[in-house]
Motif scaffolding. Structure first.
Motif, mmCIF file in Angstrom:
data_model
loop_
_atom_site.group_PDB
_atom_site.id
_atom_site.type_symbol
_atom_site.label_atom_id
_atom_site.label_comp_id
_atom_site.label_asym_id
_atom_site.label_seq_id
_atom_site.Cartn_x
_atom_site.Cartn_y
_atom_site.Cartn_z
ATOM 1 N N TRP A 117 0.756 -1.250 0.000
ATOM 2 C CA TRP A 117 0.000 0.000 0.000
ATOM 3 C C TRP A 117 0.791 1.306 0.000
ATOM 4 C CZ3 TRP A 117 -4.170 -1.329 4.274
ATOM 5 C CH2 TRP A 117 -4.757 -2.546 3.959
ATOM 6 N N TRP A 401 -1.161 -12.075 12.009
ATOM 7 C CA TRP A 401 -1.091 -10.619 12.006
ATOM 8 C C TRP A 401 -1.360 -10.123 13.404
ATOM 9 C CZ3 TRP A 401 0.659 -7.329 8.379
ATOM 10 C CH2 TRP A 401 0.559 -5.967 8.702
ATOM 11 N N PHE A 417 -2.945 -5.075 17.240
ATOM 12 C CA PHE A 417 -3.060 -6.408 16.640
ATOM 13 C C PHE A 417 -1.881 -7.316 17.009
ATOM 14 C CE2 PHE A 417 -6.254 -4.707 13.696
ATOM 15 C CZ PHE A 417 -6.972 -5.820 13.294
HETATM 16 C C1 GCO Z 1 -5.057 -5.550 6.122
HETATM 17 C C2 GCO Z 1 -3.637 -5.249 6.023
HETATM 18 C C3 GCO Z 1 -2.960 -5.094 7.346
HETATM 19 C C4 GCO Z 1 -3.840 -4.699 8.499
HETATM 20 C C5 GCO Z 1 -4.529 -5.885 9.122
HETATM 21 C C6 GCO Z 1 -5.490 -5.525 10.218
HETATM 22 O O1 GCO Z 1 -5.414 -6.705 6.061
HETATM 23 O O2 GCO Z 1 -5.864 -4.621 6.252
HETATM 24 O O3 GCO Z 1 -2.998 -6.173 5.257
HETATM 25 O O4 GCO Z 1 -2.041 -4.124 7.028
HETATM 26 O O5 GCO Z 1 -3.113 -4.071 9.480
HETATM 27 O O6 GCO Z 1 -5.237 -6.598 8.177
HETATM 28 O O7 GCO Z 1 -6.501 -4.708 9.722
#
Ligand code: GCO
Length: 449
Positions: A117, A401, A417
């Motif tokens: 991103w 994550w 997280f």
């Molecule tokens: C997403 C991204 C992560 C986020 C995670 C929690 O999935 O949005 O890949 O960067 O931090 O998922 O929202």
């Protein structure tokens, strides 16, 4: 679980690195998006984040303590190519070389994500994903990555969550670059992005210094049938892949994954989007559908679906149903059903590239972080993973994550997280109870689940 199952954890560059102006790094779209008041909760930003750029050695020791077999991280495109193309920044290459060497020295297998991103600002100014030249820019970036890192790194994800790049970044305007595009523009962004993915795969394979394992990391709701009746199962499956209005294309799974893995957009949905489609050719679809070694999937939750009326209907959660602070429901069976539906359709080995939960974590008076809720979440979700694997769904790995609490995009630092608590004032790390739990899961290779 199979002996070589990959137990890992994941992060991304903008969310943890910090050092946003150091050592020749170029700006990216989140660096500037966060500066606009109101875009991010508390006007937070990733300028320092977890200061991982300076503390990566300590963070690798945390991974080692947990016993991770693998670590998925993303490269900041603008750190190695400050303008997106052209001049390479040797300091950026040095940073990732040192990180990779440190991982390998500690027996942790690196998995690189090319794009999580943080588009270089210089390319965004030229239109970013809206400009068809992105295909070439991305291929060139993948070449630089392959040339510099693929002697030691075998595993690559091209693009993380195209659905969120398009849906939150280009349709809802909640993420950088903060756009609210029309349907034809959105369909073009998606087509460019998928072509860039394909060109990235070719570049990685062409310039890779060894045989590489390559996939991408899409996301979406992993829906669960209300009962085990054929009609509910069929409805849940359909609800995962189908949509009825063009505005729903951004978040759909099949639109991206059918193109990448089956070589065409889904037929039924193509008819819905056709009036808004850019010109597409057979050679585009060939480029997009380069053979992949695995399909990644970020899995967080699913909806419960009933097929009683003959079409998929969402079953409402009962009052008092548990949500996490992110407002995502806790749905234990979503890994099981989701991977089953994905494997039936794409017949490609799956890596769960993200799964985890934001909790209200606090440091207790004893100095530890007792995140029982996350442990209970993981127990439930990982049982589903084990069941799926035992039933013959090819799942190669699981990346939790996240390794660290970090910058959670529009939510700033208000969501935690991590397996590791980060005190952002002091940058002190504390392993949460869930880190010890995950460590036992890894040690027993899932047999304690
Ligand atoms: C997403 C991204 C992560 C986020 C995670 C929690 O999935 O949005 O890949 O960067 O931090 O998922 O929202």
């Amino acid at each position: 679980m199979k002996k070589d199952f990959i137990w890992g954890s994941a992060t991304s560059s903008y969310q943890i690195e910090g050092a946003y102006l150091e050592d020749g790094k170029g700006l990216n779209i989140f660096d500037t998006f966060c500066k606009i008041p109101g875009n991010i909760f508390n006007n937070d930003n990733g300028e320092t984040a977890c200061d991982h750029y300076h503390r990566f050695k300590e963070d690798v020791q945390i991974m080692k303590k947990i016993g991770l077999k693998a670590y998925r991280f993303s490269i900041s495109w603008a750190r190695i190519l400050p303008n997106g193309t052209g001049q390479i920044n040797p300091q950026g290459i040095r940073f990732y070389n040192e990180l990779i060497d440190e991982l390998i020295k500690n027996d942790i297998e690196p998995f690189i994500t090319l794009y999580h991103w943080d588009m270089p600002l210089a390319l965004d100014k030229l239109g970013g994903w809206r400009n068809p030249d992105i295909v070439q820019w991305f291929a060139n970036y993948a070449k630089v990555v392959a040339e510099n890192f693929s002697d030691r790194v075998k595993n690559f994800f091209t693009i993380n969550e195209p659905q969120v790049i398009v849906g939150l970044g280009h349709q809802a305007g909640i993420h950088a670059p903060g756009l609210k595009l029309t349907e034809p523009e959105i369909l073009e962004v998606i087509h460019n992005l998928l072509k860039a993915h394909g060109a990235g795969v070719i570049a990685l394979r062409t310039y890779g210094k060894q045989k590489l394992n390559i996939g991408f990391a899409p996301c979406g709701c992993m829906n669960i049938p209300e009962t085990n009746s054929e009609e509910d199962i069929d409805a849940a499956r359909r609800s995962m892949f189908e949509f009825d209005e063009p505005s729903k294309v951004a978040n759909n799974i099949a639109w991206y994954s059918d193109a990448v893995l089956l070589g065409h957009y889904p037929e039924r949905e193509f008819k819905i989007c056709e009036p808004f489609m850019p010109k597409i050719t057979d050679s585009d679809m060939k480029l997009i559908s380069q053979p992949l070694d695995f399909i990644g999937h970020n899995i967080y939750w699913g909806m419960t679906i009933s097929g009683k009326t003959g079409k998929p209907e969402v079953v409402k959660y009962s009052e008092g149903f548990r949500n996490d602070p992110h407002d995502w429901p806790v749905t234990y069976d979503c890994i099981y059903w989701g991977t089953k539906f994905l494997y039936e359709r794409y017949k490609t080995p799956i890596i769960i590239s993200e799964n985890g939960k934001a909790c209200m974590d606090v440091v207790s008076s004893d100095g530890f972080v007792h995140d029982d809720e996350r442990i209970s979440y993981l127990k439930g979700y990982l049982k589903g993973l084990k069941k799926a694997e035992e039933e013959g769904i090819s799942i190669k790995g699981y990346f939790l994550w996240s390794l660290l609490d970090n910058f959670e995009w529009a939510y700033g630092y208000s969501e935690r997280f991590g397996l590791t608590y980060v005190d952002y004032k002091t940058q002190k790390r504390i392993l949460k109870d869930s880190a010890y739990f995950y460590s036992d899961v890894i040690k027993s290779n899932g047999s304690n689940l």
